[in-house]
Design an enzyme around this catalytic site. Structure first.
Site, PDB file in Angstrom:
ATOM      1  N   ASP A 112       0.799  -1.101  -0.110  1.00 25.97           N
ATOM      2  CA  ASP A 112      -0.078   0.017   0.145  1.00 25.97           C
ATOM      3  C   ASP A 112       0.882   1.135   0.235  1.00 25.97           C
ATOM      4  OD1 ASP A 112      -2.017  -1.632   0.244  1.00 25.97           O
ATOM      5  OD2 ASP A 112      -2.789  -0.984   2.083  1.00 25.97           O
TER       6      ASP A 112
ATOM      7  N   HIS B  33       3.775  -2.077   3.130  1.00 20.76           N
ATOM      8  CA  HIS B  33       3.640  -0.640   2.632  1.00 20.76           C
ATOM      9  C   HIS B  33       5.008  -0.321   1.764  1.00 20.76           C
ATOM     10  CE1 HIS B  33       0.738  -0.793   5.857  1.00 20.76           C
ATOM     11  NE2 HIS B  33       0.160   0.288   5.283  1.00 20.76           N
TER      12      HIS B  33
END
Length: 234
Positions: free
Chosen positions: A51, A196
């Site tokens: 992400d 991430h």
């Protein structure tokens, strides 16, 4: 400071989802109901999701790790960052990774936004990603996993499959490579892993994945992209 009711309601939903994710992590694979976002990948496989990118420093480094280990991932891109880094978004797609929508500006709690704002966040991101890679994504992850019936409905309006996760090392907090490695190493068949590549220093995440991917492959786990709804499981 008194918080508005939509904010408090959204936060309570986020707390509820912690329990749902823990249950889905233990539960064997079965086809699920369409009312929920995806919490599981296919049988015998794990899906690595990433992400908050694309980030000009950390995304290329992560792509190099994934290429070295020959595994696909699913990148949930922020629209504003995609507009700033269209070539990098294109590089993700050209490397064979799946791309998903992670909203335009990553507002939180996402479920507290009204439907019009949610539509704007999702719709504009669809356009920015399509401009960069040539086609709009078919996957969506709400910032912070901020789901609600309205969020799921807006995602469906855009033809998007909502995707959650089951394994979360909280790498965005930069807890250290050993912690991230330990949590990800516990992944099992059907799990969706959350990592991430944007929003901060992601060197720990990249180092941990370089260690974890071979460990999971040695256990016979396959890495797969998250499937869109017509081929997906819950």
């Amino acid at each position: 400071m008194t918080r508005p009711l939509p904010y408090l309601w959204a936060r309570s939903l986020e707390a509820l989802l912690l329990g749902v994710r823990a249950h889905r992590r233990r539960r064997p694979f079965t086809p699920g109901r369409r009312a929920w976002p995806l919490f599981n990948a296919e049988t015998g496989a794990v899906a690595l999701t990433v992400d908050d990118g694309p980030d000009p420093r950390w995304t290329p480094a992560l792509l190099d790790v994934l290429a070295r280990h020959e595994v696909p991932a699913t990148f949930f891109l922020i629209g504003a960052r995609t507009a700033e880094q269209p070539r990098l978004a294109r590089r993700i797609a050209e490397a064979g990774h799946a791309i998903g929508n992670h909203s335009m500006h990553h507002p939180q709690p996402f479920a507290a936004l009204d439907a019009a704002r949610q539509r704007a966040e999702i719709g504009e991101t669809q356009e920015r990603i399509a401009d960069a890679v040539g086609q709009p994504p078919r996957l969506f992850r709400a910032p912070g996993g901020g789901w609600s019936r309205t969020v799921l409905g807006v995602a469906a309006e855009h033809g998007l499959t909502a995707v959650d996760w089951t394994v979360n090392p909280s790498d965005w907090k930069e807890p250290g490579v050993p912690h991230i490695t330990r949590v990800l190493s516990r992944s099992g068949p059907g799990h969706i892993l959350l990592c991430h590549d944007g929003g901060g220093d992601r060197s720990q995440t990249i180092a941990a994945l370089d260690r974890v991917i071979p460990l999971l492959k040695e256990r016979g786990l396959r890495f797969v992209p998250v499937p869109a709804r017509d081929a997906a499981v819950a």
